[in-house]
Scaffold this motif. Sequence first.
Motif, PDB file in Angstrom:
ATOM      1  N   ALA A  31       0.829  -1.206   0.000  1.00  0.00           N
ATOM      2  CA  ALA A  31       0.000   0.000   0.000  1.00  0.00           C
ATOM      3  C   ALA A  31       0.867   1.260   0.000  1.00  0.00           C
ATOM      4  N   TYR A  32       1.925   1.248   0.793  1.00  0.00           N
ATOM      5  CA  TYR A  32       2.832   2.405   0.857  1.00  0.00           C
ATOM      6  C   TYR A  32       3.491   2.656  -0.499  1.00  0.00           C
ATOM      7  N   ILE A  33       4.022   1.607  -1.098  1.00  0.00           N
ATOM      8  CA  ILE A  33       4.674   1.762  -2.402  1.00  0.00           C
ATOM      9  C   ILE A  33       3.670   2.223  -3.450  1.00  0.00           C
ATOM     10  N   GLY A  34       2.482   1.630  -3.447  1.00  0.00           N
ATOM     11  CA  GLY A  34       1.453   2.035  -4.397  1.00  0.00           C
ATOM     12  C   GLY A  34       1.100   3.510  -4.263  1.00  0.00           C
ATOM     13  N   CYS A  36       3.024   5.912  -2.931  1.00  0.00           N
ATOM     14  CA  CYS A  36       4.181   6.715  -3.364  1.00  0.00           C
ATOM     15  C   CYS A  36       4.196   6.842  -4.879  1.00  0.00           C
ATOM     16  N   LEU A  37       4.012   5.730  -5.576  1.00  0.00           N
ATOM     17  CA  LEU A  37       4.027   5.753  -7.037  1.00  0.00           C
ATOM     18  C   LEU A  37       2.847   6.559  -7.587  1.00  0.00           C
ATOM     19  N   ARG A  38       1.672   6.412  -6.977  1.00  0.00           N
ATOM     20  CA  ARG A  38       0.494   7.156  -7.426  1.00  0.00           C
ATOM     21  C   ARG A  38       0.733   8.652  -7.320  1.00  0.00           C
ATOM     22  N   ARG A  39       1.322   9.079  -6.207  1.00  0.00           N
ATOM     23  CA  ARG A  39       1.602  10.506  -6.011  1.00  0.00           C
ATOM     24  C   ARG A  39       2.587  11.042  -7.041  1.00  0.00           C
ATOM     25  N   VAL A  42       3.135   7.537 -11.358  1.00  0.00           N
ATOM     26  CA  VAL A  42       3.648   6.308 -11.944  1.00  0.00           C
ATOM     27  C   VAL A  42       2.577   5.229 -11.776  1.00  0.00           C
ATOM     28  N   ASP A  43       2.298   4.501 -12.867  1.00  0.00           N
ATOM     29  CA  ASP A  43       1.346   3.401 -12.805  1.00  0.00           C
ATOM     30  C   ASP A  43       2.079   2.165 -12.298  1.00  0.00           C
ATOM     31  N   PRO A  44       1.802   1.727 -11.064  1.00  0.00           N
ATOM     32  CA  PRO A  44       2.532   0.585 -10.530  1.00  0.00           C
ATOM     33  C   PRO A  44       2.177  -0.697 -11.278  1.00  0.00           C
ATOM     34  N   ALA A  45       3.189  -1.512 -11.511  1.00  0.00           N
ATOM     35  CA  ALA A  45       2.964  -2.793 -12.164  1.00  0.00           C
ATOM     36  C   ALA A  45       2.299  -3.743 -11.153  1.00  0.00           C
TER      37      ALA A  45
END
Length: 52
Positions: A31-34, A36-39, A42-45
């Motif tokens: 959830a944290y990585i998702g 961070c990437l959303r902010r 970046v579309d997380p794989a």
Amino acid sequence: MEPWPFDTITPEEIDALTDEEKQGLDAAVAAYIGECLRRRGVDPAPPTSTPA
């Protein structure tokens, strides 16, 4: 093998967690990585596999 990515958490500390605690940690980190990437826009794989 990839180098250990954490400076303040040891593999032994992770190993000491119960399976349920490891699942919670996995969900929290994902959830944290998702977020961070959303902010960053970046579309997380999606995960390549589901842990057992």
